[in-house]
Design an enzyme around this catalytic site. Structure first.
Site, mmCIF file in Angstrom:
data_model
loop_
_atom_site.group_PDB
_atom_site.id
_atom_site.type_symbol
_atom_site.label_atom_id
_atom_site.label_comp_id
_atom_site.label_asym_id
_atom_site.label_seq_id
_atom_site.Cartn_x
_atom_site.Cartn_y
_atom_site.Cartn_z
ATOM 1 N N HIS A 179 -28.704 -3.646 -44.292
ATOM 2 C CA HIS A 179 -27.670 -4.004 -43.317
ATOM 3 C C HIS A 179 -28.083 -5.232 -42.509
ATOM 4 O O HIS A 179 -27.616 -5.439 -41.381
ATOM 5 C CB HIS A 179 -27.345 -2.834 -42.378
ATOM 6 C CG HIS A 179 -26.659 -1.691 -43.050
ATOM 7 N ND1 HIS A 179 -27.016 -0.366 -42.845
ATOM 8 C CD2 HIS A 179 -25.646 -1.657 -43.949
ATOM 9 C CE1 HIS A 179 -26.249 0.419 -43.576
ATOM 10 N NE2 HIS A 179 -25.411 -0.340 -44.255
ATOM 11 N N ARG A 238 -24.419 9.602 -49.136
ATOM 12 C CA ARG A 238 -25.865 9.546 -49.365
ATOM 13 C C ARG A 238 -26.584 10.499 -48.422
ATOM 14 O O ARG A 238 -26.182 10.711 -47.286
ATOM 15 C CB ARG A 238 -26.370 8.116 -49.161
ATOM 16 C CG ARG A 238 -26.080 7.197 -50.317
ATOM 17 C CD ARG A 238 -26.416 5.754 -49.996
ATOM 18 N NE ARG A 238 -25.264 5.036 -49.477
ATOM 19 C CZ ARG A 238 -25.288 3.774 -49.035
ATOM 20 N NH1 ARG A 238 -26.441 3.112 -49.024
ATOM 21 N NH2 ARG A 238 -24.193 3.199 -48.594
ATOM 22 N N GLU A 379 -20.224 -9.653 -41.406
ATOM 23 C CA GLU A 379 -21.248 -10.016 -42.383
ATOM 24 C C GLU A 379 -20.865 -11.274 -43.151
ATOM 25 O O GLU A 379 -21.726 -12.076 -43.542
ATOM 26 C CB GLU A 379 -21.465 -8.847 -43.339
ATOM 27 C CG GLU A 379 -22.071 -7.627 -42.663
ATOM 28 C CD GLU A 379 -21.878 -6.350 -43.452
ATOM 29 O OE1 GLU A 379 -22.854 -5.595 -43.606
ATOM 30 O OE2 GLU A 379 -20.729 -6.094 -43.896
#
Length: 394
Positions: A179, A238, A379
């Site tokens: 990240h 996850r 991002e």
């Protein structure tokens, strides 16, 4: 001129176009998402330009991704408000030991990146497939790989080691962290707004993938994700941190690599615990005990790891929430902040309720010992900045 920033997944392609002004990357003039790129899917392209969102269904043929790139290329050519594209910046999850900063892609770079596929199987193969497809579709443009691991490249040695034999560490079995593009954006945004951002900062990127990062003087000091994107917090599908003995136990029962990988990456987390969904919004709306248990466990893991990050920093001056859950789930932020009250965290409930993820909002109450922020991440802009810097350097 502009940078086209892209994030290629298994069935989606996110894109944004960032103009360059005096060498500086500007906010996106166009953002979009193409869905339905799985085999046999029908690509659906949606984009926002000048405040207007539009949609177009693309004719897939035999290759949905190729159809998506044809549609994107046509869109860029048709929109006069979009500057000429100078390069394509690709988000790539894992850079391994070889890539500590962004790099222009060639065949040798691709070969090295493919060796890391098993460390991020949900992302890395699709990132690489995206680069290959863009190289073919835009042959005259530099393709720049921008890495989620780069922000953590200078982690202190003690924070990057596992307690394994030295030979394995020397081979690259170590903590990398992920990240990073998000954390770089959050950190830069905070540094522009708060003097405390140069102190002890805890950043929480909470979404389908989730992690925490402890930073000091703007640099990563510790993070919850490790060798792969499995470690640390519980996530959408996850498991997060898991006793390795569980895997040994399952192997003794005959579970093979592929079955374990599917369990850990696709069947665990919020989905596995709830038995319902990986989407926090759906779990919030569901009144079942299983849904509430999944939410409680997610919250507990964030709080537990936040304590570990605070210990690494010797205290916390500022906490920032980001990611799909961190930006939009006011209840999650309230529960985490309440549990961290021992650190002097005090939340302004009204500000927290009004922070819906579209704007940068400070949400701590007057008298709080810790500043609290909600920072919608970008991002794509960070990847565009990295690509522009690389091109300027060359």
């Amino acid at each position: 001129m502009a940078i086209l920033s892209v994030n290629a997944g298994s069935s989606t392609l996110k894109f944004s176009i960032h103009p360059l002004q005096d060498g500086a990357v500007q906010p996106a003039v166009m953002t979009g998402n193409i869905q339905g790129l799985e085999p046999g899917g029908t690509p659906d392209m949606r984009w926002t330009l000048d405040g207007r969102t539009q949609q177009r269904t693309l004719s897939a043929g035999s290759d949905a991704f190729a159809a998506a790139l044809d549609g994107l290329r046509s869109l860029l050519a048709a929109e006069a408000a979009v500057p000429d594209i100078e390069a394509v910046a690709h988000r790539v999850v894992h850079g391994g030991r070889s890539f500590r900063s962004s790099v222009q892609v060639d065949d040798e770079v691709l070969a090295k990146l493919e060796r890391l596929n098993s460390l991020a199987p949900l992302h890395q193969p699709h990132n690489i497939d995206g680069i290959r497809a863009f190289r073919a579709a835009f042959p005259g443009l530099p393709q720049i790989a921008c890495f989620d691991t780069a922000f953590h490249a200078d982690l202190p040695e003690v924070a990057s080691r596992f307690a394994l034999p030295r030979a394995l560490h020397d081979e690259g079995v170590r903590r990398y962290g992920f990240h990073g593009l998000s954390y770089q954006y959050i950190m830069g945004t905070l540094l522009d707004r708060s003097p405390r951002a140069r102190g002890r900062v805890l950043m929480a990127h909470l979404g389908n993938g989730a992690s925490l990062c402890a930073a000091h003087e703007g640099r990563s000091q510790a993070t919850t994700m490790g060798f792969s994107a499995l470690d640390g917090l519980m996530m959408g599908t996850r498991s997060g941190t898991l006793d390795a003995g569980v895997l040994l136990y399952l192997m003794e029962r005959g579970w093979n690599h592929d079955r374990l990988q599917t369990l850990l990456y696709k069947q665990s987390g919020l989905l596995g615990v709830s038995g319902l969904s990986a989407d926090m919004r759906r779990l919030r709306a569901d009144g079942s005990d299983a849904a509430q248990e999944a939410i409680a466990l997610f919250t507990y893991r964030v709080v537990r790891e936040a304590g570990a990050m605070a210990a690494c920093l010797g205290g916390v001056d500022l906490i920032a929430f980001s990611g799909g859950i961190g930006e939009h789930d006011a209840a999650l932020r309230a529960d985490v902040c309440a549990a961290l009250g021992w650190m002097g965290v005090q939340l302004d409930e009204a500000r927290n309720a009004q922070a819906v993820g579209d704007d940068i909002v400070r949400i701590d109450a007057e008298g709080s010992a810790v500043e609290l922020w909600v920072i919608p991440t970008d991002e794509g802009r960070v990847a565009a900045q990295a690509a522009a810097a690389l091109l300027a350097a060359h």
